[in-house]
Every structure is written in C-alpha cells, then in structure tokens.
Scaffold this active site. Structure first.
Site, PDB file in Angstrom:
ATOM      1  CG  ASP A  62       5.752   3.672  -1.413  1.00 55.12           C
ATOM      2  OD1 ASP A  62       6.065   4.346  -2.100  1.00 55.12           O
ATOM      3  OD2 ASP A  62       5.258   4.106  -0.222  1.00 55.12           O
ATOM      4  CG  ASN A 127      -1.296   6.851   9.412  1.00 52.62           C
ATOM      5  OD1 ASN A 127      -0.211   6.979   8.860  1.00 52.62           O
ATOM      6  ND2 ASN A 127      -2.038   5.910   8.680  1.00 52.62           N
ATOM      7  CG  HIS A 129       1.915   6.238   5.900  1.00 56.31           C
ATOM      8  ND1 HIS A 129       0.661   6.372   5.786  1.00 56.31           N
ATOM      9  CD2 HIS A 129       2.599   6.660   4.928  1.00 56.31           C
ATOM     10  CE1 HIS A 129       0.624   7.282   4.666  1.00 56.31           C
ATOM     11  NE2 HIS A 129       1.778   7.212   4.180  1.00 56.31           N
ATOM     12  CD  GLU A 134      -1.316   3.283   6.284  1.00 58.05           C
ATOM     13  OE1 GLU A 134      -0.817   3.908   6.989  1.00 58.05           O
ATOM     14  OE2 GLU A 134      -1.922   3.390   4.855  1.00 58.05           O
TER      15      GLU A 134
HETATM   16  C1  GLP Z   1       2.281   8.495   0.573  1.00 54.73           C
HETATM   17  C2  GLP Z   1       3.725   7.746   0.206  1.00 54.73           C
HETATM   18  C3  GLP Z   1       4.459   8.063   1.382  1.00 54.73           C
HETATM   19  C4  GLP Z   1       4.565   9.569   1.674  1.00 54.73           C
HETATM   20  C5  GLP Z   1       3.265  10.284   2.011  1.00 54.73           C
HETATM   21  C6  GLP Z   1       3.278  11.465   2.361  1.00 54.73           C
HETATM   22  O1  GLP Z   1       1.615   7.553   1.373  1.00 54.73           O
HETATM   23  N1  GLP Z   1       3.452   6.292   0.206  1.00 54.73           N
HETATM   24  O2  GLP Z   1       5.840   7.619   1.122  1.00 54.73           O
HETATM   25  O3  GLP Z   1       5.748   9.925   2.538  1.00 54.73           O
HETATM   26  O4  GLP Z   1       2.289   9.649   1.010  1.00 54.73           O
HETATM   27  O5  GLP Z   1       2.747  12.214   1.238  1.00 54.73           O
HETATM   28  P1  GLP Z   1       3.286  13.871   1.133  1.00 54.73           P
HETATM   29  O6  GLP Z   1       4.663  14.204   1.101  1.00 54.73           O
HETATM   30  O7  GLP Z   1       2.377  14.393  -0.295  1.00 54.73           O
HETATM   31  O8  GLP Z   1       2.580  14.392   2.253  1.00 54.73           O
END
Ligand code: GLP
Length: 232
Positions: A62, A127, A129, A134
């Site tokens: 993404d 949440n 995702h 989402e």
């Molecule tokens: C963002 C990314 C996700 C990731 C999430 C969790 O929203 N788009 O791909 O999994 O953050 O991030 P973290 O690993 O910092 O908790």
C-alpha cells in the site's frame, strides 16, 4: 493456520526471516512486503543477511495517496530507508501515490498479474485491517483507493508532526489479491493487537474484520507475542 509465539517483535523478525529464507531457498521469486513497525526487525535481518536479492521481485501492499516517493512519510521512502538502499531487488514495486486513481490502480493490477506473490508479509491494524483494507472492504477487492478509518489515522499520526498531515486516503492491494499469495506470514505484537488477533483466529469470517479472511487461506503463519495472543 499455524501460530508461533515469540517474546517480542525482535524475535518475531528472526522467526519471519527463517521462513522467508526457506522459501527463497525453495525458489520463491516474488516477495510481498509491508510497512509499519512490525516488519522492521525482519528488514534488519534481510539487511544483515547474505541473501542475493538481485533476482527477486518485491511488491508492497500500500501507499498513501498524495505523497510523492521522496516524502519522508511515504511508504516508498520507508522501504527505501529500511531496506532498498541496502539491498537491491531485481524490481521493487509500491503503489504510486502521486498518480490519479485509475492509472495507479491499473498499473498495480498489471504488476500483480505479471508477478504472482510467493510469500506475503503482513502486519495488522488494531481494527483488523491488512494492507489498508479497512473494515467493510469487500473480500473480492483488488487494488483500490480507500478512505482511512479514523482509528488508523490516529494510530499513524505518531509518524507525522500533526494529525492534519496524515493523508486521508491510500491505495492498497485488495483482499482478493492478498489471498492469491501462496504463503502468508503475519506479525503482530503488543496489547493493542489482541482484539484484531482474536478476530483473525477465532472470530466470524466477516468483512467487518478484514483479516478474518485469512481463515480461508491454506498456508498462513502468525508470529505473535503473548500480549497479542492474550484473548485466544
Ligand atoms: C499501517 C499499514 C499496515 C500495517 C499497520 C500496522 O496501517 N498500512 O500494513 O499492518 O499499519 O502497523 P504496525 O506494524 O506499526 O502496528
């Protein structure tokens, strides 16, 4: 679904590294990569390793809409800073946040069609995702533009100087595309992931918790700590 418990995120990176290294030795050519704090120890392992990445392709999940590749909070920059400046892949793809929706999406779908992902790394949002899919995203989704949930904006504002600077939209690989990966490895550590992990493993398979779709995938490994797994 296999669950591997680890002490902390650092150890998660080491376990994930072994899984990736095994798959690469077995012939994996296309790695699906992710951003966020969860993958960082894995990327450190990649950087320190003697794996030859020059024949491998990487495809990221993404990117924020509206950020150029050189913006320091863009996922392009994140990947460059943590991995690509140290290890060069044959080709590395991240959705292009500077392009208009139709063009950015069409371009990414072509890339995904041409390079089926052998092993996909995932983190998970609070949440549930995955990527930036989402709650409410269709299980049949391909690459698309999403409006970020308020909870995601709040979780990600720590990387920006003010909440207003956090982009409100992103391009993300869809859930159907993620499910096409042959193997999936998801890393989650910490208390704030416990509801998402519960939903992923034991919840109803529902678009309300996007990661629950992984219950339908034949080869998923979760690498989690006790805190993230505390509701299981
Ligand atoms: C963002 C990314 C996700 C990731 C999430 C969790 O929203 N788009 O791909 O999994 O953050 O991030 P973290 O690993 O910092 O908790």
């Amino acid at each position: 679904m296999e669950i591997i418990y680890v002490e902390n995120n650092n150890e998660a990176g080491k376990v994930a590294f072994e899984l990736f290294e095994d798959e690469i030795k077995k012939g994996a050519k296309v790695l699906g990569l992710a951003t966020g704090s969860s993958p960082l120890p894995l990327y450190e392992q990649f950087v320190q390793s003697d794996i030859d990445f020059s024949n491998l392709i990487s495809i990221n999940l993404d990117e924020y809409v509206g950020l150029n590749a050189d913006h320091h909070q863009s996922y392009h920059y994140f990947m460059y800073h943590h991995l690509f400046k140290f290890k060069q892949f044959k080709a590395s793809y991240v959705p292009d946040g500077s392009k208009e929706e139709d063009e950015a999406i069409a371009e990414y779908e072509q890339i995904l069609d041409k390079h089926p992902i052998d092993i996909q790394l995932l983190g998970i949002g609070r949440n549930g995702h995955i990527g930036f899919n989402e709650p409410g995203t269709s299980f049949n989704s391909k690459t698309h533009k999403v409006e970020l949930a308020q909870s995601t904006i709040e979780a990600n504002k720590r990387f920006f100087s003010e909440e207003e600077e956090v982009p409100k939209y992103a391009y993300t690989m869809g859930l159907e595309s993620i499910m096409r990966a042959k193997k999936i490895v998801l890393i989650a550590c910490g208390e704030n992931k416990k509801d998402a992990i519960y939903g992923l493993v034991k919840g109803e398979v529902s678009e309300n918790l996007p990661a629950s779709i992984l219950q339908n995938h034949p080869d998923v490994t979760l690498i989690i700590d006790e805190k993230a797994g505390s509701k299981l």
